[in-house]
Design a protein around this motif. Structure first.
Motif, PDB file in Angstrom:
ATOM      1  N   SER A 196      -0.704  65.885 -49.558  1.00 22.39           N
ATOM      2  CA  SER A 196       0.209  64.758 -49.797  1.00 22.39           C
ATOM      3  C   SER A 196       1.521  64.900 -49.032  1.00 22.39           C
ATOM      4  N   LEU A 197       1.695  66.011 -48.326  1.00 29.67           N
ATOM      5  CA  LEU A 197       2.932  66.269 -47.599  1.00 29.67           C
ATOM      6  C   LEU A 197       2.746  66.017 -46.108  1.00 29.67           C
ATOM      7  N   ASP A 198       3.781  65.532 -45.462  1.00 29.10           N
ATOM      8  CA  ASP A 198       3.770  65.317 -44.016  1.00 29.10           C
ATOM      9  C   ASP A 198       4.260  66.597 -43.351  1.00 29.10           C
ATOM     10  N   ILE A 199       3.315  67.457 -42.970  1.00 26.89           N
ATOM     11  CA  ILE A 199       3.659  68.793 -42.477  1.00 26.89           C
ATOM     12  C   ILE A 199       3.586  68.835 -40.957  1.00 26.89           C
ATOM     13  N   ASN A 200       4.662  69.315 -40.354  1.00 22.12           N
ATOM     14  CA  ASN A 200       4.728  69.442 -38.900  1.00 22.12           C
ATOM     15  C   ASN A 200       4.659  70.900 -38.445  1.00 22.12           C
ATOM     16  N   ILE A 201       5.132  71.811 -39.315  1.00 20.58           N
ATOM     17  CA  ILE A 201       5.187  73.236 -38.997  1.00 20.58           C
ATOM     18  C   ILE A 201       4.829  74.015 -40.258  1.00 20.58           C
ATOM     19  N   ILE A 202       4.061  75.098 -40.090  1.00 24.09           N
ATOM     20  CA  ILE A 202       3.780  76.008 -41.196  1.00 24.09           C
ATOM     21  C   ILE A 202       4.430  77.348 -40.889  1.00 24.09           C
ATOM     22  N   CYS A 203       5.272  77.821 -41.813  1.00 19.27           N
ATOM     23  CA  CYS A 203       5.958  79.103 -41.666  1.00 19.27           C
ATOM     24  C   CYS A 203       5.418  80.075 -42.716  1.00 19.27           C
ATOM     25  N   PRO A 204       4.462  80.927 -42.355  1.00 24.92           N
ATOM     26  CA  PRO A 204       3.896  81.879 -43.314  1.00 24.92           C
ATOM     27  C   PRO A 204       4.750  83.141 -43.418  1.00 24.92           C
ATOM     28  N   LEU A 205       4.408  84.008 -44.360  1.00 23.32           N
ATOM     29  CA  LEU A 205       5.126  85.269 -44.525  1.00 23.32           C
ATOM     30  C   LEU A 205       4.552  86.393 -43.672  1.00 23.32           C
ATOM     31  N   HIS A 206       3.400  86.179 -43.059  1.00 28.59           N
ATOM     32  CA  HIS A 206       2.848  87.113 -42.075  1.00 28.59           C
ATOM     33  C   HIS A 206       2.264  86.298 -40.936  1.00 28.59           C
ATOM     34  N   GLY A 207       2.372  86.820 -39.710  1.00 25.68           N
ATOM     35  CA  GLY A 207       1.731  86.153 -38.585  1.00 25.68           C
ATOM     36  C   GLY A 207       2.597  85.069 -37.981  1.00 25.68           C
ATOM     37  N   PRO A 208       2.065  84.388 -36.957  1.00 27.40           N
ATOM     38  CA  PRO A 208       2.872  83.445 -36.187  1.00 27.40           C
ATOM     39  C   PRO A 208       3.215  82.173 -36.944  1.00 27.40           C
ATOM     40  N   VAL A 209       4.349  81.584 -36.563  1.00 29.67           N
ATOM     41  CA  VAL A 209       4.698  80.235 -37.008  1.00 29.67           C
ATOM     42  C   VAL A 209       3.706  79.276 -36.360  1.00 29.67           C
ATOM     43  N   LEU A 210       3.124  78.390 -37.150  1.00 27.62           N
ATOM     44  CA  LEU A 210       2.076  77.490 -36.662  1.00 27.62           C
ATOM     45  C   LEU A 210       2.666  76.110 -36.418  1.00 27.62           C
ATOM     46  N   LYS A 211       2.585  75.656 -35.160  1.00 28.32           N
ATOM     47  CA  LYS A 211       3.223  74.387 -34.797  1.00 28.32           C
ATOM     48  C   LYS A 211       2.258  73.371 -34.207  1.00 28.32           C
ATOM     49  N   GLU A 212       1.154  73.811 -33.668  1.00 27.46           N
ATOM     50  CA  GLU A 212       0.240  72.907 -32.975  1.00 27.46           C
ATOM     51  C   GLU A 212      -1.138  72.937 -33.635  1.00 27.46           C
ATOM     52  N   ASP A 213      -1.801  71.784 -33.580  1.00 28.11           N
ATOM     53  CA  ASP A 213      -3.166  71.671 -34.095  1.00 28.11           C
ATOM     54  C   ASP A 213      -3.277  72.223 -35.514  1.00 28.11           C
ATOM     55  N   LEU A 214      -2.395  71.765 -36.403  1.00 25.97           N
ATOM     56  CA  LEU A 214      -2.412  72.264 -37.770  1.00 25.97           C
ATOM     57  C   LEU A 214      -3.732  71.963 -38.473  1.00 25.97           C
ATOM     58  N   GLY A 215      -4.411  70.912 -38.055  1.00 29.06           N
ATOM     59  CA  GLY A 215      -5.694  70.582 -38.648  1.00 29.06           C
ATOM     60  C   GLY A 215      -6.697  71.711 -38.507  1.00 29.06           C
ATOM     61  N   TYR A 216      -6.619  72.452 -37.410  1.00 25.32           N
ATOM     62  CA  TYR A 216      -7.523  73.579 -37.184  1.00 25.32           C
ATOM     63  C   TYR A 216      -7.326  74.640 -38.258  1.00 25.32           C
ATOM     64  N   TYR A 217      -6.080  75.005 -38.512  1.00 30.16           N
ATOM     65  CA  TYR A 217      -5.783  76.055 -39.490  1.00 30.16           C
ATOM     66  C   TYR A 217      -6.115  75.598 -40.905  1.00 30.16           C
ATOM     67  N   ILE A 218      -5.794  74.365 -41.213  1.00 29.18           N
ATOM     68  CA  ILE A 218      -6.071  73.831 -42.547  1.00 29.18           C
ATOM     69  C   ILE A 218      -7.579  73.743 -42.784  1.00 29.18           C
ATOM     70  N   ASP A 219      -8.324  73.358 -41.736  1.00 33.04           N
ATOM     71  CA  ASP A 219      -9.782  73.294 -41.850  1.00 33.04           C
ATOM     72  C   ASP A 219     -10.384  74.670 -42.107  1.00 33.04           C
ATOM     73  N   LYS A 220      -9.854  75.688 -41.425  1.00 35.24           N
ATOM     74  CA  LYS A 220     -10.329  77.053 -41.672  1.00 35.24           C
ATOM     75  C   LYS A 220     -10.096  77.438 -43.126  1.00 35.24           C
ATOM     76  N   TYR A 221      -8.910  77.170 -43.626  1.00 31.92           N
ATOM     77  CA  TYR A 221      -8.599  77.524 -45.012  1.00 31.92           C
ATOM     78  C   TYR A 221      -9.460  76.741 -45.992  1.00 31.92           C
ATOM     79  N   ASN A 222      -9.747  75.507 -45.671  1.00 34.59           N
ATOM     80  CA  ASN A 222     -10.607  74.719 -46.545  1.00 34.59           C
ATOM     81  C   ASN A 222     -12.020  75.307 -46.589  1.00 34.59           C
ATOM     82  N   THR A 223     -12.541  75.709 -45.436  1.00 32.85           N
ATOM     83  CA  THR A 223     -13.865  76.331 -45.376  1.00 32.85           C
ATOM     84  C   THR A 223     -13.876  77.650 -46.122  1.00 32.85           C
ATOM     85  N   TRP A 224     -12.904  78.499 -45.832  1.00 33.72           N
ATOM     86  CA  TRP A 224     -12.864  79.820 -46.456  1.00 33.72           C
ATOM     87  C   TRP A 224     -12.723  79.724 -47.969  1.00 33.72           C
ATOM     88  N   SER A 225     -11.826  78.867 -48.439  1.00 37.05           N
ATOM     89  CA  SER A 225     -11.539  78.813 -49.871  1.00 37.05           C
ATOM     90  C   SER A 225     -12.619  78.082 -50.664  1.00 37.05           C
TER      91      SER A 225
END
Length: 388
Positions: A208-237
């Motif tokens: 429900s949020l309009d997300i442009n950047i993801i800032c995690p506590l480990h690893g790189p700041v994610l700025k591009e192709d966020l759908g890729y990372y979110i899709d991975k998390y959806n599959t894994w979880s």
């Protein structure tokens, strides 16, 4: 590592740790790990988490650089695990006016870790509360059991940044040149993997949020192709296989069980299985074995019989699968024993307690050394796997 700008107002102040050998006392991290932390500069200044005590001196230098001589107004604590929270008390002591922002469970845990009194300086937030920094409005979204009960993520509506706590994190220092998915997958399944349902709940909130950047506590700041990372998390979880493939994991005393496992892997490749990984559970990284077990749709476990049960490294592997909620896969079994093969029965008992795990009809039983008749049974199991 020096600071850098994430956006015009958000500064990264985290640190790389390349000296660490085991993350959380158990996970091999050949390329180290990063402890991420951020500063939001506005009318009011917010520090987003601290860092592990291993890098305290560097982290405080980065903090002072980002603050430019100012004192912070707030410290937002998203997660009380020591690799992120070790410097809360020291920061509170250094800056007597800073307010500590967390939820009720955050402060219960704080008092278990620290003796420094911050009573009167706590801002206790609830789901949906907003902290106004000026232009930046920080929205707090609770994420219990991702992967501690006090975890919350923070959404900055101005820059559309999600501070995702341990979500979307990975092993490896930020200056490591490596594919994100491999070490993010190993990180996810070994640290967060048990809590798939809770991750799914958080992903629904994040949708429900309009997300442009993801800032995690480990690893790189994610700025591009966020759908890729979110899709991975959806599959894994959701515990879905990420790829069609087979992990053959074995524990072998004198090499005979290993020979049977490798023979199966060879047959599978000859029959056209494109992805076949082989793991020696006594020598290879257990965390990587777990990662591959979750990555592929099929698993074969081969074990020598040991003291009437399982070879210890195999039992450890199956224990890890169980506590991380392994499910929705197909499994093959290979057992070995000289006078009383019992490993197959013990392995099957583990898998019978797992959700939507089906064991192939053919269980390969080796009596000491691999013989021609055993090869025929291995081929039968290979055919079942290919036709799954």
């Amino acid at each position: 590592m020096s600071t850098f700008k994430v956006t015009d107002d958000i500064v990264y102040i985290g640190c790389n740790d390349r000296e660490i050998d085991l993350f959380e006392g158990q996970y091999v991290v050949p390329n180290g790990v990063s402890y991420n932390s951020y500063v939001i500069n506005d009318e009011k200044t917010a520090v987003m988490d601290t860092a592990d005590r291993r890098v305290s001196a560097e982290w405080f230098e980065n903090l002072k650089e980002a603050l430019g001589g100012k004192a912070p107004d707030y410290l937002v604590v998203s997660h009380m695990e020591p690799d992120h929270a070790s410097n809360i008390a020291k920061l509170a002591e250094m800056y007597p006016e800073v307010k500590i922002v967390g939820n009720a469970k955050t402060f219960a845990f704080y008092n278990q870790f620290f003796d420094f009194d911050i009573s009167g300086r706590q801002i206790v937030v609830k789901e949906g509360d907003v902290l106004d920094l000026g232009e930046h409005k920080l929205h707090f979204v609770f994420a219990p059991m991702v992967h501690w009960p006090e975890v919350m993520v923070t959404y900055d509506e101005k820059d559309r940044v999600l501070f995702s706590a341990d979500g979307f994190g990975k092993f490896g220092a930020l200056d490591t040149d490596e594919d994100w998915a491999c070490e993010a997958r190993r990180y996810y399944f070994n640290i967060v993997g048990k809590y798939g349902a809770q991750v799914q709940a958080l992903l629904k909130k994040a949708a429900s949020l309009d997300i442009n950047i993801i800032c995690p506590l480990h690893g790189p700041v994610l700025k591009e192709d966020l759908g890729y990372y979110i899709d991975k998390y959806n599959t894994w979880s959701s515990y879905k296989p990420e790829d069609k493939g087979v992990l053959v994991a074995y524990g072998s005393i004198y090499g005979n069980t290993a020979g049977a496992a490798k023979k199966l892997a060879e047959m599978l490749k000859e029959k056209g299985e494109e992805r076949v990984a082989v793991c020696d559970l006594a020598r290879d990284d257990m965390a990587e074995a777990l990662e591959d077990a979750f990555r592929y749709d099929c698993l074969v476990v081969a074990s020598s019989t040991y003291d009437g049960g399982l070879f210890p490294c195999v039992e450890d592997f199956l224990h890890h699968l169980k506590i991380k909620n392994y499910q929705s896969r197909k499994v093959g079994l290979i057992e070995n024993g000289t006078w009383a093969p019992m490993a197959g029965k013990a392995m099957k008992a583990y898998f019978e307690g797992m959700k939507n795990v089906s064991v192939f009809d053919t269980t390969v039983t080796i009596r000491s050394a691999l013989k021609e008749k055993d090869t025929e049974v291995i081929e039968k199991l290979a055919e079942e796997i290919i036709n799954r």
